[in-house]
Scaffold this motif. Structure first.
Motif, PDB file in Angstrom:
ATOM      1  N   MET A   1      56.853 153.713  36.571  1.00 48.44           N
ATOM      2  CA  MET A   1      57.546 154.211  37.744  1.00 48.44           C
ATOM      3  C   MET A   1      58.227 153.065  38.483  1.00 48.44           C
ATOM      4  SD  MET A   1      57.947 157.057  39.376  1.00 48.44           S
ATOM      5  CE  MET A   1      57.939 157.896  40.870  1.00 48.44           C
ATOM      6  N   LYS A   2      57.473 151.955  38.626  1.00 46.41           N
ATOM      7  CA  LYS A   2      58.032 150.800  39.327  1.00 46.41           C
ATOM      8  C   LYS A   2      59.207 150.215  38.550  1.00 46.41           C
ATOM      9  CE  LYS A   2      56.296 146.845  41.830  1.00 46.41           C
ATOM     10  NZ  LYS A   2      55.174 145.966  42.049  1.00 46.41           N
ATOM     11  N   GLN A   3      59.081 150.221  37.247  1.00 46.06           N
ATOM     12  CA  GLN A   3      60.145 149.689  36.395  1.00 46.06           C
ATOM     13  C   GLN A   3      61.405 150.561  36.483  1.00 46.06           C
ATOM     14  OE1 GLN A   3      59.064 149.461  32.290  1.00 46.06           O
ATOM     15  NE2 GLN A   3      60.834 148.219  31.731  1.00 46.06           N
ATOM     16  N   GLN A   4      61.212 151.875  36.544  1.00 45.07           N
ATOM     17  CA  GLN A   4      62.359 152.788  36.651  1.00 45.07           C
ATOM     18  C   GLN A   4      63.080 152.597  37.984  1.00 45.07           C
ATOM     19  OE1 GLN A   4      60.477 156.546  36.050  1.00 45.07           O
ATOM     20  NE2 GLN A   4      60.705 156.494  33.815  1.00 45.07           N
ATOM     21  N   LEU A   5      62.320 152.356  39.046  1.00 45.38           N
ATOM     22  CA  LEU A   5      62.927 152.129  40.355  1.00 45.38           C
ATOM     23  C   LEU A   5      63.714 150.818  40.343  1.00 45.38           C
ATOM     24  CD1 LEU A   5      63.204 153.180  43.232  1.00 45.38           C
ATOM     25  CD2 LEU A   5      61.119 151.947  43.827  1.00 45.38           C
ATOM     26  N   GLN A   6      63.178 149.804  39.694  1.00 47.82           N
ATOM     27  CA  GLN A   6      63.897 148.523  39.604  1.00 47.82           C
ATOM     28  C   GLN A   6      65.184 148.682  38.800  1.00 47.82           C
ATOM     29  OE1 GLN A   6      61.049 145.774  37.975  1.00 47.82           O
ATOM     30  NE2 GLN A   6      60.154 145.322  40.004  1.00 47.82           N
ATOM     31  N   GLN A   7      65.150 149.468  37.727  1.00 44.79           N
ATOM     32  CA  GLN A   7      66.351 149.707  36.940  1.00 44.79           C
ATOM     33  C   GLN A   7      67.397 150.441  37.760  1.00 44.79           C
ATOM     34  OE1 GLN A   7      65.023 151.873  33.521  1.00 44.79           O
ATOM     35  NE2 GLN A   7      64.453 150.026  32.350  1.00 44.79           N
ATOM     36  N   LEU A   8      66.947 151.401  38.569  1.00 48.38           N
ATOM     37  CA  LEU A   8      67.869 152.166  39.416  1.00 48.38           C
ATOM     38  C   LEU A   8      68.503 151.248  40.461  1.00 48.38           C
ATOM     39  CD1 LEU A   8      68.950 155.022  39.912  1.00 48.38           C
ATOM     40  CD2 LEU A   8      67.089 155.363  41.535  1.00 48.38           C
ATOM     41  N   LEU A   9      67.716 150.373  41.085  1.00 46.74           N
ATOM     42  CA  LEU A   9      68.257 149.422  42.070  1.00 46.74           C
ATOM     43  C   LEU A   9      69.243 148.446  41.406  1.00 46.74           C
ATOM     44  CD1 LEU A   9      65.185 148.592  44.334  1.00 46.74           C
ATOM     45  CD2 LEU A   9      67.338 149.633  45.024  1.00 46.74           C
ATOM     46  N   HIS A  10      68.905 147.992  40.230  1.00 43.43           N
ATOM     47  CA  HIS A  10      69.797 147.075  39.513  1.00 43.43           C
ATOM     48  C   HIS A  10      71.133 147.766  39.201  1.00 43.43           C
ATOM     49  CE1 HIS A  10      71.200 143.929  36.884  1.00 43.43           C
ATOM     50  NE2 HIS A  10      71.303 144.797  35.861  1.00 43.43           N
ATOM     51  N   TRP A  11      71.035 149.028  38.724  1.00 45.65           N
ATOM     52  CA  TRP A  11      72.257 149.798  38.430  1.00 45.65           C
ATOM     53  C   TRP A  11      73.099 149.956  39.697  1.00 45.65           C
ATOM     54  CZ3 TRP A  11      73.371 154.674  40.525  1.00 45.65           C
ATOM     55  CH2 TRP A  11      74.513 155.299  40.032  1.00 45.65           C
ATOM     56  N   TYR A  12      72.417 150.257  40.829  1.00 37.38           N
ATOM     57  CA  TYR A  12      73.137 150.466  42.094  1.00 37.38           C
ATOM     58  C   TYR A  12      73.812 149.173  42.550  1.00 37.38           C
ATOM     59  CZ  TYR A  12      73.908 151.490  47.043  1.00 37.38           C
ATOM     60  OH  TYR A  12      74.478 151.659  48.274  1.00 37.38           O
ATOM     61  N   ASN A  13      73.109 148.064  42.435  1.00 32.94           N
ATOM     62  CA  ASN A  13      73.662 146.772  42.886  1.00 32.94           C
ATOM     63  C   ASN A  13      74.812 146.305  42.012  1.00 32.94           C
ATOM     64  OD1 ASN A  13      71.970 146.537  45.090  1.00 32.94           O
ATOM     65  ND2 ASN A  13      70.343 145.558  43.881  1.00 32.94           N
ATOM     66  N   THR A  14      74.864 146.749  40.769  1.00 35.54           N
ATOM     67  CA  THR A  14      75.947 146.330  39.879  1.00 35.54           C
ATOM     68  C   THR A  14      77.207 147.172  40.056  1.00 35.54           C
ATOM     69  OG1 THR A  14      75.112 147.714  38.103  1.00 35.54           O
ATOM     70  CG2 THR A  14      74.399 145.396  38.122  1.00 35.54           C
ATOM     71  N   LEU A  15      77.108 148.252  40.838  1.00 34.85           N
ATOM     72  CA  LEU A  15      78.274 149.120  41.068  1.00 34.85           C
ATOM     73  C   LEU A  15      79.267 148.427  41.987  1.00 34.85           C
ATOM     74  CD1 LEU A  15      76.617 152.610  41.711  1.00 34.85           C
ATOM     75  CD2 LEU A  15      77.914 151.922  39.696  1.00 34.85           C
ATOM     76  N   PRO A  16      80.570 148.705  41.771  1.00 35.58           N
ATOM     77  CA  PRO A  16      81.567 148.179  42.703  1.00 35.58           C
ATOM     78  C   PRO A  16      81.384 148.843  44.080  1.00 35.58           C
ATOM     79  CG  PRO A  16      82.616 149.178  40.759  1.00 35.58           C
ATOM     80  CD  PRO A  16      81.152 149.377  40.640  1.00 35.58           C
ATOM     81  N   GLY A  17      81.936 148.270  45.131  1.00 34.72           N
ATOM     82  CA  GLY A  17      81.766 148.757  46.514  1.00 34.72           C
ATOM     83  C   GLY A  17      82.175 150.216  46.707  1.00 34.72           C
ATOM     84  N   ARG A  18      83.280 150.571  46.101  1.00 36.41           N
ATOM     85  CA  ARG A  18      83.769 151.953  46.252  1.00 36.41           C
ATOM     86  C   ARG A  18      82.803 152.948  45.602  1.00 36.41           C
ATOM     87  NH1 ARG A  18      89.372 154.306  43.835  1.00 36.41           N
ATOM     88  NH2 ARG A  18      89.191 156.343  44.791  1.00 36.41           N
ATOM     89  N   ASP A  19      82.261 152.619  44.436  1.00 39.34           N
ATOM     90  CA  ASP A  19      81.312 153.503  43.759  1.00 39.34           C
ATOM     91  C   ASP A  19      79.992 153.606  44.546  1.00 39.34           C
ATOM     92  OD1 ASP A  19      83.146 153.952  41.814  1.00 39.34           O
ATOM     93  OD2 ASP A  19      82.226 152.635  40.320  1.00 39.34           O
ATOM     94  N   ARG A  20      79.555 152.465  45.132  1.00 33.20           N
ATOM     95  CA  ARG A  20      78.352 152.505  45.971  1.00 33.20           C
ATOM     96  C   ARG A  20      78.550 153.452  47.158  1.00 33.20           C
ATOM     97  NH1 ARG A  20      76.414 146.499  47.185  1.00 33.20           N
ATOM     98  NH2 ARG A  20      77.234 145.789  45.225  1.00 33.20           N
ATOM     99  N   TRP A  21      79.729 153.375  47.736  1.00 31.77           N
ATOM    100  CA  TRP A  21      80.039 154.261  48.880  1.00 31.77           C
ATOM    101  C   TRP A  21      79.945 155.732  48.444  1.00 31.77           C
ATOM    102  CZ3 TRP A  21      83.848 157.856  50.046  1.00 31.77           C
ATOM    103  CH2 TRP A  21      83.906 158.256  51.389  1.00 31.77           C
ATOM    104  N   LEU A  22      80.511 156.064  47.265  1.00 29.03           N
ATOM    105  CA  LEU A  22      80.434 157.437  46.748  1.00 29.03           C
ATOM    106  C   LEU A  22      78.991 157.857  46.477  1.00 29.03           C
ATOM    107  CD1 LEU A  22      83.466 157.635  44.285  1.00 29.03           C
ATOM    108  CD2 LEU A  22      83.112 158.946  46.362  1.00 29.03           C
ATOM    109  N   VAL A  23      78.161 156.974  45.938  1.00 30.48           N
ATOM    110  CA  VAL A  23      76.756 157.278  45.689  1.00 30.48           C
ATOM    111  C   VAL A  23      76.041 157.539  47.017  1.00 30.48           C
ATOM    112  CG1 VAL A  23      74.556 156.294  44.861  1.00 30.48           C
ATOM    113  CG2 VAL A  23      76.617 156.075  43.466  1.00 30.48           C
ATOM    114  N   ASN A  24      76.328 156.704  48.043  1.00 30.11           N
ATOM    115  CA  ASN A  24      75.714 156.890  49.363  1.00 30.11           C
ATOM    116  C   ASN A  24      76.098 158.243  49.970  1.00 30.11           C
ATOM    117  OD1 ASN A  24      74.446 154.425  49.290  1.00 30.11           O
ATOM    118  ND2 ASN A  24      76.081 153.354  50.389  1.00 30.11           N
TER     119      ASN A  24
END
Length: 168
Positions: A1-24
């Protein structure tokens, strides 16, 4: 579970700014939709149902209070008329019983029709109340309906009646 959360955070941090805004924005919309569907709508629907139940119970309470008043009036009319009334004029007996039953407002005319008879005209009276009154008259006052003309009124449950009473 902890590993999946870290993968999700890593994926989110690698997104460009505009894509992060859309995810938010999407996350906020999903959270608002879930709040509406899980919390707000059931509460609103439950409150509406309780309001409808309350209104229905208020109507039932009003009906019961009116019925209780009618029962009291009918009991009074029954007790008051248990005395022998054979010596009283038929018109007086009818007037007293109508007043005791609370039906005086519906009387258009009461007139004598001879020694031991009288005529009564009633307008827009409840059919049920009239039947109860007629039963009381027959039971407690020894008066009989010798003729009757009963017509429907414009309103449901109400009638216009022309009755002739006689003492046997």
């Amino acid at each position: 579970m902890k590993q999946q959360l870290q993968q999700l955070l890593h994926w989110y941090n690698t997104l460009p700014g505009r894509d992060r805004w859309l995810v938010n924005v999407t996350a906020v919309l999903v959270i608002l939709t879930l709040f509406y569907l899980i919390i707000w709508e059931p509460l609103h629907r439950g409150l509406e149902n309780e309001t409808i139940k309350d209104q229905s119970q208020q109507k039932t309470l009003q009906w019961m209070q009116q019925a209780a008043q009618q029962v009291k009036q009918l009991r009074r009319s029954g007790q008051a008329s248990q005395r022998p009334l054979s010596s009283k004029p038929v018109t007086l007996v009818l007037e007293q019983s109508l007043m005791n039953a609370g039906l005086k407002p519906f009387v258009r005319k009461i007139e004598s029709a001879g020694n031991n008879s009288a005529r009564v005209k009633l307008d827009n009276i409840s059919f049920d109340q009239m039947l109860i009154w007629l039963n009381t008259i027959a039971t407690h006052n020894s008066l009989q309906v010798s003729s009757a003309a009963i017509e429907r009124s414009d309103k449901p449950g109400l009638v216009n009646a022309r009755l002739r009473f006689s003492r046997p």
